[in-house]
Scaffold this motif. Structure first.
Motif, PDB file in Angstrom:
ATOM      1  N   LEU A 163      -2.229   4.460   6.729  1.00 50.52           N
ATOM      2  CA  LEU A 163      -3.070   4.384   5.386  1.00 50.52           C
ATOM      3  C   LEU A 163      -2.566   3.257   4.474  1.00 50.52           C
ATOM      4  N   GLY A 164      -1.494   3.447   3.957  1.00 45.89           N
ATOM      5  CA  GLY A 164      -0.811   2.420   3.094  1.00 45.89           C
ATOM      6  C   GLY A 164      -1.098   0.918   3.372  1.00 45.89           C
ATOM      7  N   GLU A 165      -1.064   0.672   4.842  1.00 45.19           N
ATOM      8  CA  GLU A 165      -1.367  -0.574   5.403  1.00 45.19           C
ATOM      9  C   GLU A 165      -2.626  -1.015   5.246  1.00 45.19           C
ATOM     10  N   LYS A 166      -3.427  -0.010   5.380  1.00 45.33           N
ATOM     11  CA  LYS A 166      -5.109   0.031   5.335  1.00 45.33           C
ATOM     12  C   LYS A 166      -5.329  -0.376   3.896  1.00 45.33           C
ATOM     13  N   ARG A 167      -4.769   0.165   2.944  1.00 48.65           N
ATOM     14  CA  ARG A 167      -5.144  -0.405   1.611  1.00 48.65           C
ATOM     15  C   ARG A 167      -4.637  -1.757   1.412  1.00 48.65           C
ATOM     16  N   ALA A 168      -3.410  -2.025   2.030  1.00 50.75           N
ATOM     17  CA  ALA A 168      -2.988  -3.387   1.568  1.00 50.75           C
ATOM     18  C   ALA A 168      -3.829  -4.615   2.485  1.00 50.75           C
ATOM     19  N   ALA A 169      -4.217  -4.121   3.268  1.00 52.01           N
ATOM     20  CA  ALA A 169      -5.433  -5.064   4.153  1.00 52.01           C
ATOM     21  C   ALA A 169      -6.649  -4.981   3.271  1.00 52.01           C
ATOM     22  N   GLY A 190       0.825  -1.037  -0.003  1.00 53.05           N
ATOM     23  CA  GLY A 190      -0.019   0.023   0.063  1.00 53.05           C
ATOM     24  C   GLY A 190       0.936   1.373   0.106  1.00 53.05           C
ATOM     25  N   HIS A 191       0.326   2.190  -0.827  1.00 55.96           N
ATOM     26  CA  HIS A 191       1.085   3.547  -0.990  1.00 55.96           C
ATOM     27  C   HIS A 191      -0.003   4.488  -0.668  1.00 55.96           C
ATOM     28  N   ALA A 192       0.706   5.829  -0.397  1.00 54.98           N
ATOM     29  CA  ALA A 192      -0.295   6.922  -0.235  1.00 54.98           C
ATOM     30  C   ALA A 192       0.281   8.231  -0.926  1.00 54.98           C
ATOM     31  N   ASP A 193      -0.597   9.224  -0.953  1.00 52.36           N
ATOM     32  CA  ASP A 193       0.157  10.382  -1.608  1.00 52.36           C
ATOM     33  C   ASP A 193       0.643  11.405  -0.322  1.00 52.36           C
ATOM     34  N   GLU A 194       1.115  12.472  -0.884  1.00 51.76           N
ATOM     35  CA  GLU A 194       1.509  13.433  -0.016  1.00 51.76           C
ATOM     36  C   GLU A 194       1.072  14.238   0.992  1.00 51.76           C
ATOM     37  N   PHE A 195      -0.501  14.198   0.782  1.00 52.95           N
ATOM     38  CA  PHE A 195      -1.364  15.209   1.404  1.00 52.95           C
ATOM     39  C   PHE A 195      -1.416  14.643   2.696  1.00 52.95           C
ATOM     40  N   ARG A 203      -1.944   7.145  -4.717  1.00 61.31           N
ATOM     41  CA  ARG A 203      -2.810   6.478  -4.014  1.00 61.31           C
ATOM     42  C   ARG A 203      -3.110   5.213  -4.429  1.00 61.31           C
ATOM     43  N   ARG A 204      -2.053   4.135  -4.273  1.00 60.30           N
ATOM     44  CA  ARG A 204      -2.185   2.904  -4.941  1.00 60.30           C
ATOM     45  C   ARG A 204      -1.692   1.692  -3.991  1.00 60.30           C
ATOM     46  N   GLY A 205      -2.158   0.608  -4.680  1.00 61.38           N
ATOM     47  CA  GLY A 205      -1.818  -0.747  -4.083  1.00 61.38           C
ATOM     48  C   GLY A 205      -1.309  -1.485  -5.241  1.00 61.38           C
ATOM     49  N   GLU A 206      -0.173  -2.249  -4.741  1.00 62.36           N
ATOM     50  CA  GLU A 206       0.576  -3.077  -5.931  1.00 62.36           C
ATOM     51  C   GLU A 206       0.461  -4.551  -5.381  1.00 62.36           C
ATOM     52  N   THR A 207       0.456  -5.510  -6.230  1.00 60.33           N
ATOM     53  CA  THR A 207       0.402  -6.940  -5.984  1.00 60.33           C
ATOM     54  C   THR A 207       1.924  -7.350  -6.528  1.00 60.33           C
ATOM     55  N   VAL A 208       2.802  -7.395  -5.648  1.00 61.34           N
ATOM     56  CA  VAL A 208       4.120  -7.965  -6.137  1.00 61.34           C
ATOM     57  C   VAL A 208       4.522  -9.490  -5.665  1.00 61.34           C
ATOM     58  N   LEU A 209       4.942 -10.259  -6.749  1.00 60.71           N
ATOM     59  CA  LEU A 209       4.988 -11.570  -6.628  1.00 60.71           C
ATOM     60  C   LEU A 209       6.216 -11.806  -5.642  1.00 60.71           C
ATOM     61  N   ILE A 210       6.373 -12.726  -4.743  1.00 58.89           N
ATOM     62  CA  ILE A 210       7.446 -13.073  -4.033  1.00 58.89           C
ATOM     63  C   ILE A 210       7.679 -14.458  -3.960  1.00 58.89           C
ATOM     64  N   GLY A 211       8.923 -14.827  -3.854  1.00 56.24           N
ATOM     65  CA  GLY A 211       9.172 -16.391  -3.665  1.00 56.24           C
ATOM     66  C   GLY A 211       9.422 -17.150  -5.087  1.00 56.24           C
TER      67      GLY A 211
END
Lengths: 202, 436
Positions: A138-144, A124-129, A184-192
């Protein structure tokens, strides 16, 4: 109906059964009632962002998706090609998934359900405001929110690792609304994955 | 390391330093505004001292640093007299009195052994024609700038009654890429930007650094691995330790005033709450359990209260609670949102980031939320960090049209905001306490 389509239908049914245990009833009903439409092109969604650029799905690629088989290796490239985009966007100070974000996550879930050994970091990512610390939360909330939705689509919760970058890693740096919209974004990044060197920050 | 020692031989340096701010050389400060003390800091030539001041006259170079330190606070106005001042002369007060100086600072530099520099720093009351306080400062030649900072600290402490913040370090996040987050490193430097050292490898994403009490222990958020973690480094031993925390995404760590514990925010399933970990036992206690994001905790200097940021009311605001989590109370009610609360080491103010109309600015308020004042005027000013004096605030400013930030320092009026010159992009400042 060709073999590949049958396989998709099976998958679809299986994911519905799976999801039914998760009480995500509204999501479940919507997805079960929808006529099976295997392998539509990904929803078109203008990201306006350079990284990753919106992937243009060419006819031959769409065709190659139809022809994919069990032997297609699970790679980041294949995930990106399949999903169309690894990124979903959010409204300001919100972690709600709108219809466009859900459609993208549907494809993430479909791909992840094809490769049960692959895990994913939900970033999860967030803007500058906002304050640095609040944007981090907020980033964690988006990831959740992404994790909740993907598990409702049948992806096992243990495979999904929600995390946050707050505003530490913006996609765009302009102070204008169009730039900040991309942060204001969420990214799905493959791991493993052996081929997962293309994680963020490369 | 060679510590500063009090004079033992020079009769000139008869010490009076125990008396803080008793005499007329006292700066009265209200809301950060003072009538400046008129002070003369002549450049006292010492000749070149090898290994000091890069071949310049050491005494003159040191005096210039003392001047820069004092004038950066806004509490002093520099007065100069014509002609050069020689360190061997007897002090003649008349020219300084004529020029209007109330205070006079004389520093005399000379080598001490092969590797050390001695700097005798004396504060005079010009009208009383007497020494107010003095110190013989011994530093290694490599740390020659610290002699000037220690001299400035002595003068600041005597004239304000507060600890000086000049012989201190800043911890900042260096940005090596063309946008934030592309190549970050943790940098440590003097408060004026000199003597930079890198504490982490570049390209490791790090954020939210903080000093422990003093300047030798630091904690920060590191993004190596699948999720962020809190890393505690001991700068003396070089030991680095990742805190063992419950499941979740930790952030915003900060030491307790006694250094025995670290308070932080832990986010899980979309909820962030304040937790505290005891560093010796590893026990973790949860202090808030509200719906919403509770983050950015900061102790009062006596350790009894915690200021933090919460969006439980709908938008981020500043709250205060007791250190056990009881008595949570909102204190910020001005227009807009308030975040990143940071309690002044003097205890009298809480600095914060004000978010209003998509701008971020730095402000201060009393711990009960009254007398809110916005003190910076940039559009993207954030991450306030107090000087140990409680008389200055470092913050991150991203100038209009710029992608990368810089670190600035301001007095509490905001009139003396100035950029810490580094030569590359740095942000997210933390400010150390007193150095050993």
């Amino acid at each position: 109906m060709n073999a590949s389509e049958r396989r998709w239908q099976d998958l679809h049914i299986r994911s519905c059964l799976c999801a039914s245990t998760l009480l995500a009833l509204s999501v479940l009903l919507a997805s079960c009632q929808r006529p099976v439409q295997p392998l539509r092109p990904p929803p078109s969604f203008d990201m306006q962002g350079p990284t990753p650029a919106p992937l243009k799905v060419r006819e031959d690629e769409a065709q190659s998706r139809l022809l994919r088989d069990h032997e297609t290796p699970a790679t980041v490239e294949d995930f990106e090609r399949y999903a169309g985009t690894t990124r979903v966007l959010f409204a300001r100070d919100s972690a709600e998934l709108d219809a466009a974000a859900r459609a993208i996550l549907d494809r993430h879930a479909q791909w992840l359900n094809l490769y049960p050994e692959v895990r994913a970091s939900l970033q999860g990512h967030a803007d500058e405001f906002g304050s640095r610390e609040h944007q981090f939360a907020l980033g964690e909330k988006r990831a959740a929110a992404m994790k909740f939705y993907l598990t409702a689509q049948g992806v096992a919760a243990e495979r999904l690792v929600p995390t946050s970058f707050g505003k530490e890693h913006p996609a765009r740096t302009g102070g204008d609304e169009i730039s900040q919209n991309q942060n204001r974004r969420g990214e799905t990044v493959l791991i493993g994955l052996p081929a997962s060197a293309r994680e963020r920050g490369e | 390391m060679i510590k500063a020692v009090m004079p033992v031989t020079l009769a000139l340096l008869a010490t009076t330093s125990q008396a803080f701010a008793q005499g007329p050389l006292h700066v009265d400060i209200t809301d950060g505004t003072a009538s400046p003390l008129l002070i003369a800091i002549p450049e006292v030539a010492s000749g070149v001292i090898p290994g000091v001041a890069n071949g310049e006259d050491a005494g003159e170079a040191l005096a210039r640093i003392v001047r820069a330190d004092m004038s950066s606070t806004g509490l002093y106005r520099l007065v100069s007299i014509d002609g050069r001042y020689s360190g061997s002369e007897e002090v003649a007060f008349a020219p300084f009195a004529r020029a209007g100086a109330q205070a006079l600072v004389l520093g005399r530099a000379r080598p001490s052994g092969n590797d050390a520099l001695a700097y005798d720093c004396v504060l005079y009351d010009v009208f009383g024609a007497r020494i107010e306080t003095s110190q013989r400062i011994l530093v290694s030649k490599a740390q020659w700038r610290r002699a000037a900072h220690k001299c400035a600290d002595m003068v600041f402490a005597f004239t304000t009654g507060d600890q000086g913040h000049f012989d201190t370090r800043l911890l900042v996040i260096g940005q090596a890429g063309s946008a934030p987050g592309q190549g970050t490193s943790l940098l440590s430097m003097d408060f004026d930007g000199e003597n930079r050292t890198s504490l982490t490898e570049e390209r490791e994403l790090v954020a939210m650094p903080r000093f422990g009490p003093g300047s030798r222990r630091i904690i920060y958020t590191s993004f190596t691995g699948p999720g962020p973690k809190l890393v505690l480094d001991d700068l003396d031993s070089g030991e680095s330790r990742t805190l063992d925390l419950p499941k979740g995404v930790p952030s915003a760590p900060r030491f307790s005033p006694d250094g025995a514990s670290v308070i932080f925010s832990l986010a899980r399933d979309g909820e962030a709450d304040i937790h505290v970990i005891d560093l010796s036992s590893g026990a973790v206690r949860q202090l808030t359990s509200n719906a919403g994001a509770d983050t950015s905790p900061s102790y009062s200097p006596d350790g009894t209260s915690i200021a933090f940021e919460s969006d439980r009311s709908g938008e981020p605001q500043v709250y205060v609670m007791a250190s056990d989590g009881s008595g949570q109370k909102r204190i910020s009610f001005g227009a807009g949102a308030h975040g990143s609360p940071t309690w002044s080491p003097r205890g009298d103010l809480i600095a914060f980031t004000k978010i209003e109309n998509r701008t971020l600015r730095i402000g201060v308020m009393k711990p009960d939320g009254s007398r809110e004042r916005i003190i910076t005027e940039g559009g993207r000013d954030e991450d306030p960090a107090w000087a140990i004096s409680g008389r200055a605030i470092a913050f991150q400013r991203t100038a209009g049209g710029e992608a990368l930030p810089a670190v600035w320092i301001t007095d509490l009026t905001g009139k003396l905001a100035r950029q810490v010159k580094v030569g590359s992009s740095v942000g997210e400042p933390a400010w150390s306490g007193k150095r050993p």
